[in-house]
Structure formats: structure tokens, C-alpha cells
Write a protein that holds these residues in place. Structure first.
Motif, mmCIF file in Angstrom:
data_model
loop_
_atom_site.group_PDB
_atom_site.id
_atom_site.type_symbol
_atom_site.label_atom_id
_atom_site.label_comp_id
_atom_site.label_asym_id
_atom_site.label_seq_id
_atom_site.Cartn_x
_atom_site.Cartn_y
_atom_site.Cartn_z
ATOM 1 N N UNK A 1 1.152 -3.043 8.332
ATOM 2 C CA UNK A 1 2.213 -2.782 7.615
ATOM 3 C C UNK A 1 2.298 -2.929 6.167
ATOM 4 N N UNK A 2 1.546 -3.990 5.548
ATOM 5 C CA UNK A 2 1.564 -4.336 4.566
ATOM 6 C C UNK A 2 0.747 -3.121 3.462
ATOM 7 N N UNK A 3 -0.087 -2.222 3.986
ATOM 8 C CA UNK A 3 -0.593 -1.293 3.468
ATOM 9 C C UNK A 3 0.271 -0.242 3.062
ATOM 10 N N UNK A 4 1.419 -0.328 3.701
ATOM 11 C CA UNK A 4 2.409 0.809 3.653
ATOM 12 C C UNK A 4 3.931 0.300 3.092
ATOM 13 N N UNK A 5 3.757 -0.646 2.694
ATOM 14 C CA UNK A 5 5.216 -1.447 2.077
ATOM 15 C C UNK A 5 4.997 -1.592 0.697
ATOM 16 N N UNK A 6 5.953 -1.043 0.019
ATOM 17 C CA UNK A 6 5.738 -1.223 -1.621
ATOM 18 C C UNK A 6 5.974 -2.309 -2.133
ATOM 19 N N UNK A 7 6.268 -3.299 -1.525
ATOM 20 C CA UNK A 7 6.420 -4.510 -2.163
ATOM 21 C C UNK A 7 5.018 -5.534 -2.126
ATOM 22 N N UNK A 8 3.828 -4.880 -1.291
ATOM 23 C CA UNK A 8 2.561 -5.115 -1.264
ATOM 24 C C UNK A 8 1.728 -4.166 -2.059
ATOM 25 N N UNK A 9 2.107 -3.058 -2.096
ATOM 26 C CA UNK A 9 1.000 -1.920 -2.831
ATOM 27 C C UNK A 9 1.923 -0.958 -3.489
ATOM 28 N N UNK A 10 1.062 -0.376 -4.448
ATOM 29 C CA UNK A 10 1.857 0.653 -5.092
ATOM 30 C C UNK A 10 1.330 2.152 -4.564
ATOM 31 N N UNK A 11 0.363 2.175 -3.704
ATOM 32 C CA UNK A 11 -0.265 3.442 -3.114
ATOM 33 C C UNK A 11 0.839 4.035 -2.106
ATOM 34 N N UNK A 12 1.306 5.346 -2.140
ATOM 35 C CA UNK A 12 2.306 5.714 -1.225
ATOM 36 C C UNK A 12 1.478 6.523 -0.174
ATOM 37 N N UNK A 13 1.575 6.399 1.149
ATOM 38 C CA UNK A 13 0.900 7.039 2.121
ATOM 39 C C UNK A 13 2.035 8.010 2.682
ATOM 40 N N UNK A 14 1.492 9.091 2.664
ATOM 41 C CA UNK A 14 2.871 10.297 3.357
ATOM 42 C C UNK A 14 2.472 10.993 4.514
ATOM 43 N N UNK A 15 3.545 11.348 5.290
ATOM 44 C CA UNK A 15 3.233 12.292 6.244
ATOM 45 C C UNK A 15 3.738 13.676 5.779
ATOM 46 N N UNK A 16 2.564 14.243 5.624
ATOM 47 C CA UNK A 16 2.759 15.711 4.897
ATOM 48 C C UNK A 16 3.020 16.687 5.991
ATOM 49 N N UNK A 17 3.967 17.853 5.159
ATOM 50 C CA UNK A 17 4.193 18.932 6.255
ATOM 51 C C UNK A 17 3.812 20.137 5.187
ATOM 52 N N UNK A 18 3.445 20.281 4.198
ATOM 53 C CA UNK A 18 2.952 21.026 3.264
ATOM 54 C C UNK A 18 1.824 20.807 2.165
ATOM 55 N N UNK A 19 1.132 21.828 1.854
ATOM 56 C CA UNK A 19 0.027 21.830 0.934
ATOM 57 C C UNK A 19 0.033 22.886 0.000
ATOM 58 N N UNK A 20 0.052 22.606 -1.269
ATOM 59 C CA UNK A 20 0.185 23.436 -2.356
ATOM 60 C C UNK A 20 1.359 24.508 -2.206
ATOM 61 N N UNK A 21 2.743 23.830 -1.537
ATOM 62 C CA UNK A 21 3.783 24.505 -1.658
ATOM 63 C C UNK A 21 3.892 25.417 -0.294
ATOM 64 N N UNK A 22 2.888 25.414 0.739
ATOM 65 C CA UNK A 22 2.740 26.294 1.845
ATOM 66 C C UNK A 22 2.776 25.299 3.141
#
Length: 152
Positions: free
Chosen positions: A95-116
Motif C-alpha cells: 500500500x505504501x507504493x500507492x500512497x502519496x504520503x510515501x511516494x511521488x509516483x502515481x500508478x493509474x488504472x488506465x482506460x485510454x491511450x493517446x485519447x482512445x
């Protein structure tokens, strides 16, 4: 027999959030569209940069009532996220890998690439993990976000 288009199947696709959560959820495309959206750039296997759009996983976990922020200390640091894909592929994050109080990296659940929308075999939902040397944890066809507690 009813003919179902690929587009209607994508609209019905969901990601289930379950396990050690206060509020189990099923999130579809329309749910994600209403949430905070961000962009993330990631290198593919060939080193080419790709631009994705989606929702920070941290935002989804907060919505589900996962232990984050000030409560993410002590034994709660032994909780982790198991990401499961439609083909059975699984990856793990503390969970620390996902929490902004521990890291600056933002992991996303993406639903589009290059606007598609993401293409078949990749989407409708893909985990995008920027800044890793290998894209192995940037999982395709994500179906479940499961919070568990590591125990001996």
C-alpha cells in the motif's frame, strides 16, 4: 440470439475492488469517467513512450475505504494490493507504493491511450506503473483490485 457489440461489452466491463476494504465496489467505465483523471507516461517493452489516461489507484482505494494516509503505519504497512487480470496474471504492490504520503509516483488504472479506448487484449482497463525498468507490473485486462493483509 442477441448480437452484442464490442463497444457495449466494454461499457459493461467492471473492475471489482474487494478484500480488506470498508466498501467493496464494482467500477465500470462510467464510474471511472466521473473520478479524478490523470495522465501517465510509460515505456513499452521496446522503450517507446506511451501516454495513458485514467484514475490514480490511490483514489480508488480511498473510495473503497482502504487503510491509507495517517492510518498507514505499524501493522497496516503489511497490507498489500493484489491486481488480478482476466487471464489469471497477478501482480502485487505494498500500500505504501500507492500512497502519496510515501511516494511521488502515481500508478493509474488506465482506460485510454493517446485519447482512445484501450485495444482488445490490453483493456478495457490497464494498470500503468510509470518509472519501472520493466513493464511487467503494468498489467493488461485488469478485473480485480484486492486488498489483503500479509500474515505468516
Amino acid at each position: 440470439m442477441q448480437n452484442i457489440s464490442a463497444q457495449s461489452v466494454v461499457k459493461q466491463a467492471v473492475v471489482k475492488v474487494e478484500g480488506e476494504v470498508l466498501k467493496p465496489m464494482s467500477l465500470g467505465m462510467l464510474d471511472l469517467a466521473k473520478m479524478k483523471r490523470v495522465e501517465a507516461t510509460m515505456k513499452d517493452r521496446d522503450g517507446k513512450l506511451q501516454q495513458y489516461s485514467g484514475v490514480p489507484v490511490f483514489e480508488i482505494l480511498q473510495l473503497a475505504g482502504v487503510t491509507v494516509g495517517k492510518e498507514l503505519k505499524g501493522e497496516n504497512l503489511a497490507k498489500y494490493l493484489l491486481v488480478r487480470c482476466s487471464d489469471g496474471y497477478e501482480v502485487v504492490f505494498s500500500l505504501a507504493e500507492l500512497d502519496p504520503s510515501f511516494t511521488n509516483r502515481v500508478i493509474i488504472l488506465a482506460d485510454s491511450k493517446d485519447g482512445k479506448p484501450l485495444e482488445d487484449g490490453i483493456g478495457p482497463f490497464r494498470l500503468v506503473v510509470p518509472d519501472e525498468n520493466k513493464p511487467a507490473r503494468s498489467a493488461h485486462e485488469v478485473t480485480h483490485l484486492i486488498i489483503r493483509f500479509a500474515k505468516d
